[in-house]
Write a protein that holds these residues in place. Structure first.
Motif, PDB file in Angstrom:
ATOM      1  N   GLU A 184      -6.785  -0.536   2.833  1.00 33.40           N
ATOM      2  CA  GLU A 184      -6.146  -0.789   3.986  1.00 33.40           C
ATOM      3  C   GLU A 184      -7.134  -1.519   4.741  1.00 33.40           C
ATOM      4  O   GLU A 184      -6.684  -2.623   5.415  1.00 33.40           O
ATOM      5  N   ARG A 210      -5.991  -5.267   6.410  1.00 31.67           N
ATOM      6  CA  ARG A 210      -6.095  -5.519   7.713  1.00 31.67           C
ATOM      7  C   ARG A 210      -6.815  -6.997   8.068  1.00 31.67           C
ATOM      8  O   ARG A 210      -6.640  -7.397   8.703  1.00 31.67           O
ATOM      9  N   LEU A 250       0.651  -1.057   0.090  1.00 28.98           N
ATOM     10  CA  LEU A 250       0.099   0.060   0.017  1.00 28.98           C
ATOM     11  C   LEU A 250       0.834   1.424   0.176  1.00 28.98           C
ATOM     12  O   LEU A 250       0.421   2.317  -0.148  1.00 28.98           O
ATOM     13  N   VAL A 279       0.296   1.975  10.347  1.00 29.12           N
ATOM     14  CA  VAL A 279       0.231   2.165   8.785  1.00 29.12           C
ATOM     15  C   VAL A 279       0.282   3.788   8.548  1.00 29.12           C
ATOM     16  O   VAL A 279      -0.810   4.399   9.210  1.00 29.12           O
ATOM     17  N   TYR A 334       4.490  -2.312   2.989  1.00 27.85           N
ATOM     18  CA  TYR A 334       3.351  -2.744   3.680  1.00 27.85           C
ATOM     19  C   TYR A 334       2.679  -3.941   2.762  1.00 27.85           C
ATOM     20  O   TYR A 334       1.719  -3.708   2.334  1.00 27.85           O
ATOM     21  N   GLN A 345       2.465   5.420   3.047  1.00 22.04           N
ATOM     22  CA  GLN A 345       1.342   4.877   2.753  1.00 22.04           C
ATOM     23  C   GLN A 345       0.652   5.745   1.517  1.00 22.04           C
ATOM     24  O   GLN A 345       0.472   7.049   1.710  1.00 22.04           O
ATOM     25  N   PHE A 372      -5.455   3.698   0.537  1.00 24.89           N
ATOM     26  CA  PHE A 372      -6.147   4.040   1.696  1.00 24.89           C
ATOM     27  C   PHE A 372      -7.532   3.293   1.845  1.00 24.89           C
ATOM     28  O   PHE A 372      -7.771   2.725   0.621  1.00 24.89           O
TER      29      PHE A 372
END
Ligand SMILES: Cc1cc2nc3c(=O)[nH]c(=O)nc-3n(C[C@H](O)[C@H](O)[C@H](O)COP(=O)(O)OP(=O)(O)OC[C@H]3O[C@@H](n4cnc5c(N)ncnc54)[C@H](O)[C@@H]3O)c2cc1C
Length: 402
Positions: A72, A76, A58, A95, A105, A65, A68
């Motif tokens: 994200e 997760r 990401l 993050v 990431y 980062q 989003f």
């Protein structure tokens, strides 16, 4: 005999890979009645049934980062109960705030678990999931899709929706509806990824090179599994490709077994591992050279999984063609040039375009007339950062360390 009526919806999302999951979630969160039509009996597409379980970065590779929102959230979700591999320490609690220079990431997640969690998320959001439902055609009147033809165990039926998201990965719906599309002329190399178990646990075996010019430049050899390339849009060819892939898995495992006799094949893909097939010719074609280019109609940002540094703002116009007004594309079939296609097809980018497409689909049945500022406002409220100028300067765009 007329076709069976299946239902009327605000938004029909065709395909339940990462793009379709994101689009359906985004539309449902806008309070719309959403159906997700998926030909498999599992969500996630290549990212689950295809055993492609590496959620690529990401971030830009310099600690910033860039993707989003749902990108994200789904990352997760994929590691909510632990990751299989590639789990950069401390990103989960930071993050976007950490500036790790040498870690991106990205994670390796469990495919089956992710599919179940994604399904739960969609059901909780009120999305109706129709599994085993193949969209086989679309009817267009006055420049809009008026019905989708769907085949499943009940036979052939019709779905009616104000707007349609094409998240089939192959741009099937745009093709059926007569929107302009383009194909991947170079063709795909064969892949034969599988999971095996040995004394040390459950492991992903990646077999088959990808076309990665950057790596080629480093001199590391990429040997194709077979000389042939695959377009991915022909039924017979896809079956041949699948058989070849199975043969390579068997060969690879028999070889592995010589050195680790306890190794057993655990899982093989149940959809063809094909990278690029067909894409929409949208109102704008984003090109590989447009890194760090600001677009006023940006609906999110992506990085380049192959190279640290580049950040792309994704123009809304890359998701639709005016020719079919209520159709929008997401995932690996958006409007990008041939080189950028290999960048945009990966999981985080599919989530970014999926969220944008689903949000837009909840707002209009004519994408070319949508008030983009209003769309951007909703995306911002959903946690999406739209422009590189809105990112922290830290990490910057220097390619010095790339
Ligand atoms: C060998 C290989 C390695 C890769 N490596 C990585 C990697 O390491 N990391 C990464 O992030 N990405 C990687 N990718 C790319 C990535 O996995 C995919 O491009 C991405 O998951 C595509 O998501 P999508 O939602 O656009 O499409 P898909 O995952 O293809 O999902 C499309 C969904 O639509 C359904 N569908 C298709 N047509 C119809 C229809 N007509 N009606 C109903 N349903 C339909 C399919 O069943 C599928 O579930 C790799 C791909 C390959 C092939």
């Amino acid at each position: 005999m007329s076709d069976r009526f299946i239902g009327t919806y605000d938004v029909a999302v065709c395909g339940g890979g990462f793009a379709g999951i994101s689009a359906a979630l985004a539309a449902a969160r806008q309070g719309k009645r959403v159906v997700l039509l998926e030909k498999q009996y599992l969500l996630g597409g290549l990212g689950t049934a295809g055993l492609i379980t590496i959620f690529l970065p990401l971030c830009d590779g310099y600690g910033r980062q860039v993707s989003f929102g749902l990108a994200e959230e789904l990352l997760r979700l994929s590691v909510k109960y632990g990751a299989e591999d590639k789990y950069p320490e401390n990103w989960l609690d930071g993050v976007g705030t950490r500036t790790e220079k040498d870690k991106r990431y990205e994670v390796q997640y469990n495919a089956q678990l992710f599919a179940l969690l994604a399904e739960q998320l969609l059901l909780d959001s009120g999305v109706e999931i129709l599994y085993g439902s193949y969209v086989v055609d679309a009817e267009v009147e006055a420049g809009k899709i008026t019905r989708l033809y769907v085949e499943n165990k009940s036979g052939r039926g019709e779905v009616f929706a104000n707007s349609v998201v094409d998240a089939t990965g192959d741009c099937d719906i745009a093709h059926f509806a007569g929107a302009p599309t383009d194909t991947f002329r170079q063709g795909n190399l064969l892949a034969a990824w599988y999971y095996y178990t040995d004394g040390d646990g459950y492991k992903l075996q990646m077999q088959g090179a990808s076309d990665t010019p950057e790596r080629e430049k480093t001199g590391r050899e990429q040997t194709p599994l077979v000389a042939r390339r695959f377009g991915g849009l022909d039924g017979r060819e896809l079956s041949e490709m699948t058989c070849l892939s199975h043969q390579k898995i068997l060969e690879g495992w028999l070889k592995k077994r010589k050195s680790s006799p306890e190794a057993v094949i655990s899982t093989v893909a149940t959809i063809p591992q094909i990278r690029m097939t067909r894409k929409i010719v949208g109102e704008y074609e984003l090109s590989y050279t447009e890194e760090h280019t600001p677009f006023e109609d940006s609906v999110g940002m992506v990085s380049n999984w192959k190279r640290r540094g580049p950040v792309y703002e994704v123009p809304f116009r890359t998701l639709y063609s005016k020719q079919v007004k209520n159709l929008i594309c997401a995932g690996r079939c958006t409007s990008v040039d041939e080189t950028l296609w290999d960048v945009m097809r990966v999981i985080p980018c599919c989530a970014v375009t999926g969220q944008a497409a689903g949000t837009a689909a909840a707002m209009t049945d004519d994408f070319s007339t949508l008030d983009v500022a209003r769309l951007q406002e909703v995306l911002r409220q959903s946690g999406v950062v739209l422009h590189e100028r809105d990112l922290p300067r830290e990490g910057a765009t220097s390619k010095a360390n790339a």
